[in-house]
Enzyme design. Structure first.
Site, PDB file in Angstrom:
ATOM      1  N   THR A   1      23.307 -22.062  82.236  1.00  0.00           N
ATOM      2  CA  THR A   1      23.216 -20.586  82.166  1.00  0.00           C
ATOM      3  C   THR A   1      23.685 -19.976  80.936  1.00  0.00           C
ATOM      4  OG1 THR A   1      25.455 -20.903  83.165  1.00  0.00           O
ATOM      5  CG2 THR A   1      23.974 -20.293  84.666  1.00  0.00           C
TER       6      THR A   1
ATOM      7  N   ASP B   1      32.221 -28.973  86.104  1.00  0.00           N
ATOM      8  CA  ASP B   1      31.979 -27.669  85.239  1.00  0.00           C
ATOM      9  C   ASP B   1      30.684 -26.965  85.800  1.00  0.00           C
ATOM     10  OD1 ASP B   1      32.390 -25.630  83.294  1.00  0.00           O
ATOM     11  OD2 ASP B   1      31.032 -26.712  82.118  1.00  0.00           O
ATOM     12  N   LEU B   2      30.311 -25.933  85.516  1.00  0.00           N
ATOM     13  CA  LEU B   2      28.909 -25.391  86.168  1.00  0.00           C
ATOM     14  C   LEU B   2      27.969 -25.271  84.949  1.00  0.00           C
ATOM     15  CD1 LEU B   2      27.200 -24.218  88.337  1.00  0.00           C
ATOM     16  CD2 LEU B   2      28.391 -21.828  87.927  1.00  0.00           C
ATOM     17  N   ASP B   3      28.211 -24.258  84.138  1.00  0.00           N
ATOM     18  CA  ASP B   3      27.618 -24.083  82.936  1.00  0.00           C
ATOM     19  C   ASP B   3      27.366 -25.277  81.946  1.00  0.00           C
ATOM     20  OD1 ASP B   3      26.035 -23.038  80.751  1.00  0.00           O
ATOM     21  OD2 ASP B   3      27.753 -21.855  79.999  1.00  0.00           O
TER      22      ASP B   3
ATOM     23  N   LYS C   1      30.896 -21.033  75.059  1.00  0.00           N
ATOM     24  CA  LYS C   1      30.579 -21.810  76.077  1.00  0.00           C
ATOM     25  C   LYS C   1      32.037 -22.142  76.815  1.00  0.00           C
ATOM     26  CE  LYS C   1      26.095 -23.715  75.204  1.00  0.00           C
ATOM     27  NZ  LYS C   1      25.281 -24.925  74.901  1.00  0.00           N
TER      28      LYS C   1
ATOM     29  N   GLU D   1      32.426 -32.283  82.237  1.00  0.00           N
ATOM     30  CA  GLU D   1      32.578 -31.109  81.351  1.00  0.00           C
ATOM     31  C   GLU D   1      31.700 -31.213  80.069  1.00  0.00           C
ATOM     32  OE1 GLU D   1      33.579 -28.392  80.005  1.00  0.00           O
ATOM     33  OE2 GLU D   1      34.956 -27.496  81.879  1.00  0.00           O
ATOM     34  N   ASP D   2      31.283 -30.053  79.773  1.00  0.00           N
ATOM     35  CA  ASP D   2      30.290 -30.150  78.562  1.00  0.00           C
ATOM     36  C   ASP D   2      30.989 -29.562  77.388  1.00  0.00           C
ATOM     37  OD1 ASP D   2      30.103 -27.517  79.624  1.00  0.00           O
ATOM     38  OD2 ASP D   2      28.409 -27.056  78.313  1.00  0.00           O
TER      39      ASP D   2
ATOM     40  N   LYS E   1      40.423 -22.742  80.477  1.00  0.00           N
ATOM     41  CA  LYS E   1      40.402 -23.867  79.971  1.00  0.00           C
ATOM     42  C   LYS E   1      40.907 -23.647  78.380  1.00  0.00           C
ATOM     43  CE  LYS E   1      36.620 -25.094  82.938  1.00  0.00           C
ATOM     44  NZ  LYS E   1      35.233 -25.333  82.952  1.00  0.00           N
TER      45      LYS E   1
ATOM     46  N   SER F   1      34.986 -23.807  87.412  1.00  0.00           N
ATOM     47  CA  SER F   1      34.212 -23.183  86.395  1.00  0.00           C
ATOM     48  C   SER F   1      35.024 -21.926  85.939  1.00  0.00           C
ATOM     49  CB  SER F   1      32.856 -22.912  86.851  1.00  0.00           C
ATOM     50  OG  SER F   1      32.348 -21.614  86.060  1.00  0.00           O
ATOM     51  N   ALA F   2      34.709 -21.502  84.667  1.00  0.00           N
ATOM     52  CA  ALA F   2      35.329 -20.019  84.201  1.00  0.00           C
ATOM     53  C   ALA F   2      34.640 -18.934  84.900  1.00  0.00           C
ATOM     54  CB  ALA F   2      35.636 -20.227  82.555  1.00  0.00           C
TER      55      ALA F   2
HETATM   56  P1  B16 Z   1      31.096 -15.089  83.816  1.00  0.00           P
HETATM   57  P2  B16 Z   1      31.716 -22.808  82.834  1.00  0.00           P
HETATM   58  C1  B16 Z   1      31.450 -20.353  81.488  1.00  0.00           C
HETATM   59  O1  B16 Z   1      31.230 -21.257  82.582  1.00  0.00           O
HETATM   60  C2  B16 Z   1      30.728 -20.133  80.581  1.00  0.00           C
HETATM   61  O2  B16 Z   1      30.243 -21.279  80.037  1.00  0.00           O
HETATM   62  C3  B16 Z   1      31.104 -19.009  79.625  1.00  0.00           C
HETATM   63  O3  B16 Z   1      30.085 -18.981  78.611  1.00  0.00           O
HETATM   64  C4  B16 Z   1      31.283 -17.880  80.230  1.00  0.00           C
HETATM   65  O4  B16 Z   1      31.833 -16.753  79.499  1.00  0.00           O
HETATM   66  C5  B16 Z   1      32.345 -17.951  81.657  1.00  0.00           C
HETATM   67  O5  B16 Z   1      31.887 -18.898  82.351  1.00  0.00           O
HETATM   68  C6  B16 Z   1      32.514 -16.733  82.332  1.00  0.00           C
HETATM   69  O6  B16 Z   1      31.303 -16.335  82.928  1.00  0.00           O
HETATM   70  O7  B16 Z   1      30.985 -14.126  82.963  1.00  0.00           O
HETATM   71  O8  B16 Z   1      30.009 -15.391  84.629  1.00  0.00           O
HETATM   72  O9  B16 Z   1      32.491 -14.795  84.629  1.00  0.00           O
HETATM   73  O10 B16 Z   1      31.093 -23.613  81.660  1.00  0.00           O
HETATM   74  O11 B16 Z   1      33.254 -22.631  82.713  1.00  0.00           O
HETATM   75  O12 B16 Z   1      31.253 -23.133  84.039  1.00  0.00           O
HETATM   76 MG    MG Z   2      30.538 -25.664  80.666  1.00  0.00          MG
END
Ligand code: B16
Ligand code: MG
Length: 220
Positions: A18, A10-12, A46, A170-171, A146, A115-116
Site C-alpha cells: 500500500t 505487518d500489513l504494508d 513506511k 516485518e518490512d 513501532k 499494523s500501524a
Molecule cells: P493509515 P504498516 C503503515 O502500515 C504504513 O507503512 C505507513 O506508511 C502508514 O503511515 C501507517 O500504516 C498508517 O496508515 O494512514 O492507513 O492509518 O506497515 O504498519 O502495516
Molecule cells: Mg510495513
C-alpha cells in the site's frame, strides 16, 4: 525448544504494497501545500503512523500548521488514500503470501495482524484476505507506535500465545525492532541492509515454508 504457535504480520510491505498509494496521496498533499518530495524520502514513512508521517512531510516542505490544520490535512490525505484503496484487487497480494498462510492454517498456527494502519480491515477486505486472521491489531488499538512492541504484544495476547511462541514478519526497521523488543522472533521481508537485526531475512514469501519457520524453534 519453544514451539511456534503464532505468526504476527505487518500489513504494508508484507501482505500488500500500500506504500505506493500512501505516496500518491501524501504527494498530492505536499503539492497542494506548494512543495514536493521524492520516492526515496517516502521510504522514511513506511511503518510510522499517519500523524508522524504528516509531521515529517511538513518538515521537508518547511511548512508550519496549527493542530486543527494538521488534522484537516490528515483527514483529506486519508480520503484521497481511501479512494485508491477502494480500487485495490486481490491480485495485489504479495507473491507467496496466500500459500504460506494456508500452510500456517493447516499446521494450526495462529495468524494475527500487527499494523500501524487505521484502515487495515478495509484493505484486507479489498484484497480478500480478512478471513485468514484470528486477530487484528492495528492503528485503532494502539497508543504507542513501532518501535514500541505494543502492537505485537497485543497480537500475542489476542492469540493466547507467549511472546517467545510468536514470529513477527516485518518490512520496516522500526517493526523489526518492535518485534525484538517484545521478545519475539522476527523475519525481515525485504533488504538485508535495512533489516539486519531480524533473525533472518526473506526477499519474498516464496522463500519461506513451515520447515524453515520451525528452524527458529531451535534459536534461543
Ligand atoms: P493509515 P504498516 C503503515 O502500515 C504504513 O507503512 C505507513 O506508511 C502508514 O503511515 C501507517 O500504516 C498508517 O496508515 O494512514 O492507513 O492509518 O506497515 O504498519 O502495516
Ligand atoms: Mg510495513
Amino acid at each position: 525448544m519453544t514451539k511456534i504457535k503464532a505468526c504476527l504480520f505487518d500489513l504494508d510491505g508484507v501482505i500488500v504494497d500500500t506504500a505506493v498509494y500512501h505516496f500518491q496521496a501524501w504527494r498530492r498533499l505536499a503539492n497542494e501545500l506548494g512543495f514536493d518530495f521524492t520516492e526515496h524520502q517516502n521510504e522514511q514513512l513506511k511503518g510510522i503512523s499517519r500523524m508522524e508521517s504528516l509531521e515529517l512531510i511538513l518538515s521537508w516542505g518547511n511548512v508550519s500548521l496549527t493542530q486543527d490544520e494538521k488534522n484537516d490535512w490528515a483527514t483529506k490525505k486519508n480520503a484521497w488514500y481511501l479512494d485508491l484503496v477502494k480500487l485495490m484487487t486481490p491480485n495485489e497480494v504479495l507473491e507467496g503470501v496466500p500459500e504460506f498462510l494456508d500452510e500456517l492454517k493447516a499446521n494450526n498456527i495462529k495468524i494475527a495482524l500487527g499494523s500501524a494502519s487505521k484502515n487495515s480491515k478495509l484493505i484486507l477486505e479489498r484484497i480478500n484476505m480478512l478471513h485468514y486472521f484470528d486477530a487484528i491489531i492495528d492503528g485503532n488499538n494502539i497508543t504507542k507506535g513501532k518501535p514500541d512492541p505494543q502492537v505485537f504484544q497485543l497480537g500475542a495476547e489476542a492469540t493466547n500465545c507467549k511472546p517467545e511462541e510468536c514470529v513477527v514478519f516485518e518490512d520496516a526497521l522500526a517493526g523489526v525492532q518492535a518485534g525484538k523488543a517484545g521478545g519475539m522472533k522476527v523475519i525481515g521481508v525485504g533488504s538485508e541492509e535495512i533489516l539486519k537485526e531480524a533473525n533472518f531475512i526473506i526477499s519474498s514469501f516464496k522463500e519461506i515454508s513451515i520447515e524453515k519457520l520451525r528452524t527458529l524453534e531451535e534459536t534461543p
